[in-house]
Design a protein around this motif. Structure first.
Motif, mmCIF file in Angstrom:
data_model
loop_
_atom_site.group_PDB
_atom_site.id
_atom_site.type_symbol
_atom_site.label_atom_id
_atom_site.label_comp_id
_atom_site.label_asym_id
_atom_site.label_seq_id
_atom_site.Cartn_x
_atom_site.Cartn_y
_atom_site.Cartn_z
ATOM 1 N N GLU A 1 47.671 14.099 -19.796
ATOM 2 C CA GLU A 1 48.376 14.991 -18.861
ATOM 3 C C GLU A 1 47.810 14.734 -17.468
ATOM 4 N N ASP A 2 48.697 14.640 -16.470
ATOM 5 C CA ASP A 2 48.215 14.335 -15.114
ATOM 6 C C ASP A 2 48.105 15.562 -14.227
ATOM 7 N N ASP B 1 51.914 14.487 -22.379
ATOM 8 C CA ASP B 1 52.874 14.811 -21.324
ATOM 9 C C ASP B 1 53.834 13.630 -21.204
ATOM 10 N N GLY C 1 55.845 13.109 -18.594
ATOM 11 C CA GLY C 1 55.879 12.654 -17.202
ATOM 12 C C GLY C 1 54.517 12.214 -16.713
ATOM 13 N N LEU C 2 54.020 11.128 -17.275
ATOM 14 C CA LEU C 2 52.720 10.597 -16.850
ATOM 15 C C LEU C 2 52.926 9.508 -15.809
ATOM 16 N N LYS D 1 57.213 23.159 -20.983
ATOM 17 C CA LYS D 1 56.461 23.810 -19.894
ATOM 18 C C LYS D 1 57.395 24.754 -19.134
HETATM 19 CA CA CA Z 1 53.225 15.176 -15.565
#
Ligand code: CA
Length: 225
Positions: A7-8, A53, A55-56, A103
């Motif tokens: 996760e970023d 996640d 969207g990395l 999320k």
């Molecule tokens: Ca992300």
């Protein structure tokens, strides 16, 4: 239990690390897709579950999952996804994610998903392993030989669980080392023999069939046939 958090978003990472630690889970964090892939490919790292996640930065979560699933079909993966990424979520499940959480999520919700996923991945049909009169309750971590309760240290438990999952197989010392101990020991190390002898003392009694047989030159086997 060790969980890889890929996760970023630093705020989410910090919230997850704190929450999981409080629940007794160890964690490792990867902030990019490449870092996540490196963790998953490393033979020195073992995980019980991955929070991924989608969207990395760099390699996307979906690409990480695709590559990883070709190598390991069993490690459970829970995908973390924003509401806008519904199509990706579906794709994630197709690619072998076990579950997904949208999320923003509450920690309680995520924890419930983690527990359910770990339960179903490690115990597909039962929470008990039984071989002859030996019984391991995987939920309560209690072992029984007939009516006798057996108290095992964690490493003894791991060793006995390995034998009970492969009761008729001859398990070599190398395989046992790799599966029960995280770090490689030199070939001259006798830690496996030492632990087998501990375990035999605990599970074998004068009035029962001895379990864990030595197969000369090959290793050990739980039962004779
Ligand atoms: Ca992300």
């Amino acid at each position: 239990m060790r969980i890889l958090i890929a996760e970023d978003d630093a705020a989410i990472v910090s919230f997850l690390v704190k929450g999981l630690k409080a629940e007794g889970y160890a964690t490792a964090v990867a902030a990019t897709g490449d870092e996540a892939s490196r963790y998953l490919a490393s033979s020195h790292e073992t995980f019980d579950l991955v929070l991924l996640d989608l969207g990395l930065p760099g390699t996307s979560g979906l690409d990480v999952l695709t590559t990883f699933r070709r190598r390991d079909a069993s490690l459970p993966v829970i995908v973390l996804t924003a509401r806008a990424e519904v199509a990706d979520k579906v794709r994630g499940l197709e690619l072998g994610a076990n579950d997904y959480v949208t999320k923003p999520f509450s920690f309680a919700e995520l924890l419930a998903r983690i527990r359910a996923t770990l339960r179903s991945s490690s115990q597909p049909t039962t929470n008990e392993l039984v071989v002859e009169d030996l019984r391991l309750d995987l939920f309560t971590k209690v072992a029984w030989r007939g009516e006798r309760r057996i108290d095992l240290a964690p490493r003894e438990w791991a060793l006995l669980e390995l034998f009970m999952r492969h009761p008729t197989h001859v398990l070599s010392r190398t395989r046992i080392l790799n599966e029960v101990w995280e770090y490689g020991f030199g070939p001259g190390n006798n830690i496996v023999d030492v632990y087998v002898s501990y375990l035999r003392k605990k599970i074998n009694f004068d009035d029962v069939e001895p379990l864990i047989l030595t197969v000369r030159g090959a290793g050990y086997r739980l039962v004779a046939h």
